[in-house]
Enzyme design. Structure first.
Site, PDB file in Angstrom:
ATOM      1  N   THR A 130      -3.725   2.707   1.996  1.00 17.01           N
ATOM      2  CA  THR A 130      -4.238   4.046   2.286  1.00 17.01           C
ATOM      3  C   THR A 130      -5.756   4.125   2.148  1.00 17.01           C
ATOM      4  O   THR A 130      -6.411   4.891   2.846  1.00 17.01           O
ATOM      5  CB  THR A 130      -3.543   5.068   1.344  1.00 17.01           C
ATOM      6  OG1 THR A 130      -2.153   5.022   1.612  1.00 17.01           O
ATOM      7  CG2 THR A 130      -4.041   6.477   1.552  1.00 17.01           C
ATOM      8  N   THR A 170      -0.929   1.194  -2.324  1.00 19.61           N
ATOM      9  CA  THR A 170      -0.437   1.446  -3.684  1.00 19.61           C
ATOM     10  C   THR A 170       1.077   1.249  -3.811  1.00 19.61           C
ATOM     11  O   THR A 170       1.582   1.035  -4.908  1.00 19.61           O
ATOM     12  CB  THR A 170      -0.776   2.882  -4.145  1.00 19.61           C
ATOM     13  OG1 THR A 170      -0.184   3.797  -3.232  1.00 19.61           O
ATOM     14  CG2 THR A 170      -2.265   3.108  -4.222  1.00 19.61           C
ATOM     15  N   ASP A 171       1.802   1.331  -2.666  1.00 24.26           N
ATOM     16  CA  ASP A 171       3.271   1.284  -2.732  1.00 24.26           C
ATOM     17  C   ASP A 171       3.783   0.059  -3.474  1.00 24.26           C
ATOM     18  O   ASP A 171       4.724   0.148  -4.256  1.00 24.26           O
ATOM     19  CB  ASP A 171       3.870   1.291  -1.320  1.00 24.26           C
ATOM     20  CG  ASP A 171       3.806   2.665  -0.675  1.00 24.26           C
ATOM     21  OD1 ASP A 171       3.447   3.629  -1.359  1.00 24.26           O
ATOM     22  OD2 ASP A 171       4.119   2.758   0.521  1.00 24.26           O
TER      23      ASP A 171
HETATM   24  N1  ASP Z   1       1.963   3.566   2.015  1.00 19.91           N
HETATM   25  C1  ASP Z   1       0.650   3.237   1.524  1.00 19.91           C
HETATM   26  C2  ASP Z   1       0.505   1.739   1.374  1.00 19.91           C
HETATM   27  O1  ASP Z   1       1.023   1.183   0.412  1.00 19.91           O
HETATM   28  C3  ASP Z   1       0.400   3.917   0.249  1.00 19.91           C
HETATM   29  C4  ASP Z   1      -0.930   3.659  -0.366  1.00 19.91           C
HETATM   30  O2  ASP Z   1      -1.692   2.795  -0.023  1.00 19.91           O
HETATM   31  O3  ASP Z   1      -1.237   4.435  -1.272  1.00 19.91           O
HETATM   32  O4  ASP Z   1      -0.151   1.153   2.190  1.00 19.91           O
END
Ligand code: ASP
Length: 331
Positions: free
Chosen positions: A13, A90-91
């Site tokens: 993200t 973050t996932d």
């Molecule tokens: N869906 C995103 C990812 O992991 C979430 C994030 O980056 O916060 O790329």
């Protein structure tokens, strides 16, 4: 001379903007785009920017994590680099951070960061997280602590941290222990050291064909039997409580072990260790007697990373059990 930090961008993200038609976020920003938003960082350090990939977290694979680990290891060996920062979705950030923790051998700080809001959103947290991650990578006290995760001005150990909230900025938590430290007004402050033994599972041949199964009431062995039929290399089971499963799963687990497929057990509870305290069918004691490997207080996704790496070293059940016992060790 200013200290130098290598920043490796993988996507997530932090590199995303909203598409004007779909109103959904996708990776569009380059390393230079993102760094241009981290104002004044050049007053603190010289940076080397590396575009490793531009993928969302769910597109990250164990193979890509291993390739990233090699880049980090190589950078860490360069004498002019003082620390390394990695941006990541973050996932599954905690999986990559843990794999790096287990595979990269360096005293130099290695810090993983990301953002919860994309660059099109009000309150985009990418620049502040990157700034804090870079300051952490520059700090002497960050050396020799294993891989660190820095978001929302908190410093956590890769071994201990997990993503706890789907959208809050305050999502990365070391639930059992609290953060190692904070970044406060550009100052890095540590409160404690992690006492977990620093474990290295270095291997050239990670085995990524490892399944993760969550246990629920009344489950039978069909999923496990399917995995045995498919000759999966290993499996991690998220059991209940102290490490118990419904009795219907026992035949499948025994079947897997008979076929030399290692079965690693963790708890589906976010806190606490496993213990073979229960003697009923499917209780921890029967699992232990069947040859199930207890993975201390690792969560399922981290135990899976550890098993992939451990299988690169040995397929022997006793040796795997001994490797996993190390995760219980505290100094
Ligand atoms: N869906 C995103 C990812 O992991 C979430 C994030 O980056 O916060 O790329």
């Amino acid at each position: 001379m200013k200290k130098k930090v290598a920043v490796i961008f993988t996507g997530g993200t932090i590199s995303m903007t909203l598409n004007s038609e779909t109103k959904a976020a996708t990776p569009t920003l380059t390393s230079t785009d993102i760094m241009s938003l981290v104002h004044h960082i050049k007053d603190f350090t010289d940076l080397e920017l590396i575009d490793f990939s531009a993928i969302p977290g769910p597109h990250m694979t164990p193979e890509k994590m291993m390739a990233l680990s090699k880049v980090v290891e190589k950078k860490a060996k360069e004498s002019h680099i003082d620390g390394i920062v990695i941006t990541h979705g973050t996932d599954n950030l905690e999986e990559t951070a843990f794999l790096l923790d287990l595979t990269v051998t360096t005293f130099k700080p290695v810090v993983v960061t990301g953002s919860m809001r994309n660059a099109s959103e009000l309150g985009y947290d990418g620049p502040s997280n990157l700034a804090s991650a870079i300051l952490t990578a520059l700090h002497e006290d960050s050396r020799g602590r294993g891989v660190l995760v820095v978001l929302n001005d908190e410093i956590n150990a890769a071994r201990e941290v997990t993503k706890t909230h789907t959208m809050s900025l305050d999502t990365f938590k070391s639930l059992a222990f609290g953060p190692l430290g904070i970044v406060d007004s550009n100052h890095v402050m540590y409160y404690r050291k992690t006492t977990f033994k620093q474990i290295k599972l270095t291997t050239q041949e990670m085995v990524s064909d490892v399944a993760l199964i969550k246990v629920a009431s009344g489950m039978d062995s069909r999923l496990i039997d399917f995995l045995v039929h498919e000759s999966v290399a290993g499996m991690v089971i998220e059991g209940m409580g102290r490490g118990n499963v419904p009795p219907g799963l026992m035949p499948g687990i025994q079947h897997a072990i008979e076929h030399n497929i290692p079965v690693v057990l963790v708890s589906r509870n976010p806190l606490g260790r496993l213990m073979p305290s229960y003697g009923y069918a499917g209780g921890g004691l029967s699992l232990k007697k069947a040859g199930v490997i207890m993975a201390s207080n690792l969560n399922g996704q981290k135990a899976r990373i550890a098993l992939m790496l451990a299988l690169g070293q040995t397929k022997n059940l006793d040796e795997l059990t001994a490797l996993f016992q190390q995760f219980s060790s505290v100094s």
